[in-house]
Design an enzyme around this catalytic site. Structure first.
Site, short mmCIF file in Angstrom:
data_model
loop_
_atom_site.label_atom_id
_atom_site.label_comp_id
_atom_site.label_asym_id
_atom_site.label_seq_id
_atom_site.Cartn_x
_atom_site.Cartn_y
_atom_site.Cartn_z
N GLU A 77 0.83 -1.27 -0.19
CA GLU A 77 0.14 0.00 0.03
C GLU A 77 0.76 1.40 -0.18
O GLU A 77 0.31 2.44 0.44
CB GLU A 77 -0.82 0.03 1.19
CG GLU A 77 -1.82 -1.20 1.25
CD GLU A 77 -3.19 -0.90 1.94
OE1 GLU A 77 -3.16 0.03 2.99
OE2 GLU A 77 -4.01 -1.80 2.01
N LYS A 81 -15.84 -1.54 2.31
CA LYS A 81 -14.95 -1.78 1.29
C LYS A 81 -16.20 -2.38 0.10
O LYS A 81 -16.71 -3.58 0.54
CB LYS A 81 -14.03 -2.82 1.68
CG LYS A 81 -13.00 -2.50 2.46
CD LYS A 81 -12.21 -3.61 3.00
CE LYS A 81 -10.65 -3.22 3.50
NZ LYS A 81 -10.24 -4.53 4.11
#
Ligand code: PGA
Ligand code: ZN
Length: 427
Positions: free
Chosen positions: A203, A335
């Protein structure tokens, strides 16, 4: 506006794994394209990500999901109004978790149709989701600085050490502060002999072989100070413990520290971190099925910090309802690919808000250059967003889209946080 064409293909995500892309075309020629993300530390109750198996791409191909869009979903949704596409998609696969067709197939079409519908109305996706008169709210960003767990080869047991620029007065300022901390973190780490600090984890954070999780928190505070900010009042800390990843049969194991803990001991450890460091948010403090432990953790820490359920709630309206009833957590990670439908994730947003839970819209560790998440966060007025670090283009795609929305739309920013704490209501 009627859907006239649906197409799909296999694209690549930021880990070089295949992912599903879809295009929806409407009767006026407007179109929308969207790509799905993919998790690495996925919860076991998430909607099904359909993978081909076999030898292509190590079994991770998504040709079967693409075929499901082309041969099953396309004939069903062509002729539907774009606004009704989620109802049609839900009917197409009534199995739990979209096991028949794959949530990656379903979501790509759901998102592409929302985009096409926004285009047909001549507005941004954020504006389309907010409605004509709804306010647009730029989220407070949570930015990954140090990575561990499944995103950095197990360098640290805790998965994400993030900063929240709680004192920033605009989104652009929040991002600028976070970028300064990220740069300072590299400098501090290099100064301590960590040559790996020039590399990036999944990330975009630093993946450093630190001895303890506490050492990561100490490095983070140093980086905040080296960047010129006051830890706590200007830049606070969030952690995503991602405890599901290191829980085996009820035992929580910090491998790097060679320590086994009960749920109670892990919560006590994290409570100590909250005493010693300016931590305002803790995600997945315990494992996905440890409801008993979660209830105790909420009683112990729920008044002090944001307790975010990711693997626990998996963007499922039913699991969030269970959490609200049992007083578990006080915030939910949203999400959309855990759910499979844009409207399904919106339902979770609404249920959270109604119960006074805070909402954090989140990317996955496997992402693409697609930026729809930024529009969802702004249009849904989530209040917070988690995308990863300030490095790597699949991350900056979302930050840059938020900067664009800040510059070009009539928006308000969700910060600064009074006393370093998020407002209860973000809408
Ligand atoms: P994932 O991690 O996308 O790999 O599941 C993100 C998170 O745990 O928040
Ligand atoms: Zn998480």
């Amino acid at each position: 506006m009627i859907i006239t064409k649906v197409d799909a293909w296999e694209a690549l995500d930021s880990r070089g794994h295949p992912t599903v892309a879809a295009q929806v075309v409407l009767e006026d020629g407007s179109d929308g394209v969207a790509m799905t993300p993919a998790g690495a530390s996925a919860g076991s109750h998430e909607a099904l990500e359909l993978r081909d198996g076999g030898s292509r791409y190590g079994g991770r191909g998504v040709q079967s999901a693409v075929k499901n869009i082309r041969t099953v979903l396309a004939p069903l949704v062509v002729g539907c109004a774009a606004a009704d596409v989620d109802t049609a998609l839900a009917h197409a696969d009534p199995s739990p978790s979209f096991r028949n067709l794959g949530a990656n197939a379903i979501l790509a079409v759901s998102l592409a149709a929302a985009r096409a519908d926004a285009a047909a109305h001549g507005v941004s996706l954020a504006r389309h989701l907010a409605g004509e008169s709804g306010a647009l709210l730029l989220p407070m960003p949570m930015i990954n600085i140090l990575s561990g767990g499944a995103h950095a080869g197990g360098m640290l047991d805790v998965q994400d050490f993030l900063v929240i620029p709680v004192g920033a007065t605009s989104f652009a300022e929040a991002l600028e502060w976070a970028a300064a901390v990220r740069t300072a973190a590299t400098r501090v780490a290099l100064g301590r002999g960590h040559a790996q600090a020039v590399l990036v984890a999944d990330e975009g954070g630093l993946g450093l072989p630190l001895e303890t999780n506490r050492a990561a928190l100490e490095l983070l505070v140093d980086a905040i100070e080296v960047a010129g900010f006051t830890p706590g009042s200007q830049v606070a800390i969030a952690v995503d413990v991602a405890a599901t990843q290191f829980c085996h049969e009820g035992v929580y194991r910090f491998a790097r520290e060679n320590r086994d803990m009960s749920a109670g001991e892990l919560v006590a450890e994290i409570a100590e971190w909250c005493d010693d460091f300016p931590i305002v948010s803790v995600e997945d403090i315990l494992a996905e099925d440890d409801w008993h432990g979660w209830r105790k953790a909420t009683a112990a820490l729920g008044e002090r910090v944001e307790l975010v359920g990711d693997d626990l709630f998996v963007t499922s309206p039913a699991l969030l309802r269970r959490g609200i009833e049992a007083r578990v957590g006080n915030s939910v990670l949203v999400k959309v690919n855990q759910n499979g439908l844009v409207s399904g994730a919106a339902e979770v947003m609404d249920a959270a808000r109604a119960a006074g839970y805070r909402t954090v819209v989140s990317a996955r560790s496997g992402e693409t250059e697609d930026s729809w998440l930024a529009d969802l966060a702004v249009g849904w007025r989530a209040g917070q967003i988690k995308v990863g670090s300030t490095h790597r283009s699949e991350r900056t795609a979302k930050w840059n889209r938020l900067l664009q929305l800040e510059a070009t739309e009539d928006t308000r920013f969700a910060g600064p946080w009074p006393n370093g704490r998020a407002e209860g209501k973000t809408a």
